[in-house]
Design an enzyme around this catalytic site. Structure first.
Site, PDB file in Angstrom:
ATOM      1  N   HIS A 174       0.874  -1.173   0.000  1.00 16.04           N
ATOM      2  CA  HIS A 174       0.000   0.000   0.000  1.00 16.04           C
ATOM      3  C   HIS A 174       0.916   1.229   0.000  1.00 16.04           C
ATOM      4  O   HIS A 174       2.018   1.180   0.573  1.00 16.04           O
ATOM      5  CB  HIS A 174      -0.837  -0.054   1.281  1.00 16.04           C
ATOM      6  CG  HIS A 174      -1.891   0.997   1.409  1.00 16.04           C
ATOM      7  ND1 HIS A 174      -1.613   2.314   1.721  1.00 16.04           N
ATOM      8  CD2 HIS A 174      -3.239   0.920   1.296  1.00 16.04           C
ATOM      9  CE1 HIS A 174      -2.746   2.993   1.787  1.00 16.04           C
ATOM     10  NE2 HIS A 174      -3.747   2.173   1.527  1.00 16.04           N
ATOM     11  N   ASP A 214       3.485  -4.076   8.044  1.00 17.02           N
ATOM     12  CA  ASP A 214       2.206  -3.404   7.856  1.00 17.02           C
ATOM     13  C   ASP A 214       1.121  -4.435   8.180  1.00 17.02           C
ATOM     14  O   ASP A 214       0.865  -5.353   7.397  1.00 17.02           O
ATOM     15  CB  ASP A 214       2.097  -2.903   6.408  1.00 17.02           C
ATOM     16  CG  ASP A 214       0.767  -2.205   6.149  1.00 17.02           C
ATOM     17  OD1 ASP A 214      -0.149  -2.337   6.985  1.00 17.02           O
ATOM     18  OD2 ASP A 214       0.652  -1.540   5.104  1.00 17.02           O
ATOM     19  N   GLN A 264      -4.006  -5.190   7.273  1.00 16.63           N
ATOM     20  CA  GLN A 264      -4.977  -6.153   6.756  1.00 16.63           C
ATOM     21  C   GLN A 264      -4.830  -7.510   7.439  1.00 16.63           C
ATOM     22  O   GLN A 264      -5.458  -8.484   7.021  1.00 16.63           O
ATOM     23  CB  GLN A 264      -4.827  -6.310   5.226  1.00 16.63           C
ATOM     24  CG  GLN A 264      -5.077  -5.035   4.447  1.00 16.63           C
ATOM     25  CD  GLN A 264      -6.550  -4.614   4.443  1.00 16.63           C
ATOM     26  OE1 GLN A 264      -7.449  -5.375   4.789  1.00 16.63           O
ATOM     27  NE2 GLN A 264      -6.801  -3.357   4.073  1.00 16.63           N
ATOM     28  N   LYS A 307     -10.236  -0.227  10.565  1.00 15.04           N
ATOM     29  CA  LYS A 307     -10.362  -1.436   9.739  1.00 15.04           C
ATOM     30  C   LYS A 307     -10.683  -2.656  10.588  1.00 15.04           C
ATOM     31  O   LYS A 307     -10.841  -3.755  10.081  1.00 15.04           O
ATOM     32  CB  LYS A 307      -9.058  -1.693   8.971  1.00 15.04           C
ATOM     33  CG  LYS A 307      -8.775  -0.670   7.889  1.00 15.04           C
ATOM     34  CD  LYS A 307      -7.544  -1.052   7.112  1.00 15.04           C
ATOM     35  CE  LYS A 307      -7.009   0.072   6.261  1.00 15.04           C
ATOM     36  NZ  LYS A 307      -7.833   0.377   5.085  1.00 15.04           N
ATOM     37  N   CYS A 334      -4.787   2.375  -3.571  1.00 19.62           N
ATOM     38  CA  CYS A 334      -3.519   2.893  -3.013  1.00 19.62           C
ATOM     39  C   CYS A 334      -2.382   1.903  -3.209  1.00 19.62           C
ATOM     40  O   CYS A 334      -1.496   1.777  -2.345  1.00 19.62           O
ATOM     41  CB  CYS A 334      -3.653   3.260  -1.535  1.00 19.62           C
ATOM     42  SG  CYS A 334      -4.894   4.493  -1.219  1.00 19.62           S
TER      43      CYS A 334
END
Ligand SMILES: Cc1ncc(COP(=O)(O)O)c(C=O)c1O
Length: 442
Positions: A153, A230, A233, A256, A398
């Site tokens: 991303h 990251d 997700q 999220k 993104c």
């Protein structure tokens, strides 16, 4: 069930009752927004990869905070201020426990983007001489290399490009294989003694592919590089234990994972956070200040300048409490089943092309599925699906370089969460199967 190799080591595995339709129907009652019609059809929300819906307990926690305990934290000595501080710190403990971190290892930020920029700016400040001898280890310069991957991303890409530009370091990236997974052979060539940072996503926000964190951490460690995960997700969708995974830093966003907007978190190993120079300066992060200089508090306060997102932190705490109560193994398993149904269903529709790993690739993935409808632009696909009440994301999500690699400028992405059902998947597939007919594409 969907638990990656590295997760299997990270989280203790035990038998669990899988989520079922009846239980998900009960959970859905906690999300009143889902109970509505959009364009004359029941809302089918398949855009949780962008932002999740929130259960009532999250905004009730925020409301309760405002009704009973609103005050600035870590300041006044009055009763409300103490109560507000307790709730703020309780939320930190809850989020820390949820991701397998210590309390002092969680720094509140506005979102994951800010968390990743915080690390990059802290390294820049160290490069500029801030932080004294303790911060020497974060200095970068010509000859040093920062490595990311081709599936990031922009939030885990541009901060590293910019850090390289500010410090004279070189930015490199791990490419993808033809199967749209990280090319680990190439990674072993790219990560060298010159590498100082290896930044990578746990789960691709476009492909839903789960990366092998253990292998990437081992690679980073073998050359003494810092690893940055990251977890945007993965924290919402998989059992996560950051200490067990062994990453140095990680970033994730509350919105999220059933939490409010405006709050995210940076994880950093305590020893690193205490040595890193601050990024934002001002009130609430100092021990002493003179007209010439200031001394800073240890982490996490040294990175939390100014009045914090207190109610949002409280809401985030309630969100992870809700997820814990459902059970993350069960969430992961449910979404894996929904994702597999979407993959199989979309793959069998004429004129629809799955993007990323093939349906039968066996690649580990979550409930996030990107696809293309031949002859129809993703924006038109999205609008048509919306006319049927189905909410998906369209565009490059993104992740422009990843789309360039996939050979498309944009895609349509369906992303499921714990409140989605098999009926939602059917609604998606029915709507997608009508797209080409609607636009007159043969
Ligand atoms: C993998 C990944 N990283 C980073 C981000 C940025 O998150 P935020 O916009 O909440 O800062 C996102 C959001 O889509 C994401 O999916």
């Amino acid at each position: 069930m969907l638990v990656s190799q590295n997760q299997a080591e990270a989280a203790p595995q035990h038998a669990f009752d899988p989520l079922n339709d009846a239980e998900v129907a009960r959970l859905r009652a906690d999300f009143p927004i889902l109970d509505q019609e959009v364009n004359g059809h029941p809302l089918v929300y398949l855009d949780s990869g962008a932002t999740s819906q929130k259960p009532e307990c999250v905004w009730e926690a925020e409301q309760h905070f405002y009704e009973t305990a609103n005050a600035a934290v870590h300041r006044g000595a009055h009763t409300l201020a103490v109560e507000a501080t307790d709730r703020f710190e309780d939320a930190r403990s809850a989020v820390a426990r949820f991701v397998g971190a210590g309390e002092r290892e969680i720094v509140w930020t506005s979102n994951a983007t800010e968390a990743l920029n915080l690390i990059a700016y802290s390294f820049s400040n160290a490069t500029g001489g801030a932080g004294g001898p303790e911060a020497e280890r974060f200095r970068l310069g010509p000859g040093d290399e920062i490595v990311a991957t081709g599936m990031e991303h922009h939030a885990n890409l541009i901060p590293w490009q910019e850090l390289a530009a500010r410090t004279g370091a070189t930015f490199r990236w791990i490419p993808l294989t033809a199967a749209a997974t990280l090319d680990m052979d190439a990674a072993r060539q790219i990560v060298t003694e010159r590498t100082r940072i290896v930044a990578f996503t746990h789960v691709s926000n476009v492909l839903g592919v789960v990366n092998d964190v253990a292998a990437l951490v081992a690679l980073g460690r073998s050359v003494g590089a810092y690893t940055v995960l990251d977890a945007c997700q993965s924290a919402p969708h998989l059992p996560l234990n950051l200490r067990a995974l062994g990453v140095d830093f990680a970033a994730f966003s509350g919105h999220k994972m059933l939490g409010p907007t405006g709050i995210g978190a940076l994880y950093g190993r305590a020893e690193l956070l205490d040595a890193m120079p601050p990024f934002l300066f001002g009130g609430s992060m100092i021990t002493t200040v003179t007209m010439e200089k200031a001394e800073y508090l240890p982490a996490p306060q040294r990175f939390e300048a100014g009045t914090q997102r207190i109610a949002q932190a409280v809401g985030f705490g309630a969100a992870v409490g809700y997820l814990e109560e459902v059970g993350m193994e069960r969430v992961a398993d449910w979404e894996h089943r929904l994702g597999a149904a979407m993959v199989q269903g979309l793959d069998s529709l004429p004129g629809v092309r799955l993007l990323g790993p093939a349906a039968d690739s066996g690649v580990e993935r979550t409930g996030t599925v990107p696809f293309a409808v031949e002859g129809v632009h993703p924006h038109d696909v999205g609008q048509f699906l919306d006319s049927r009440g189905v909410a998906v994301r369209v565009g490059h999500h993104c992740a422009e370089p990843l789309h360039r690699f996939l050979g498309v400028s944009a895609s349509t992405r369906a992303s499921a969460y714990l409140y989605n059902t098999a009926a939602d998947v059917d609604a998606l597939l029915n709507a997608v199967s009508d797209v080409r007919g609607f636009f007159g594409v043969k």
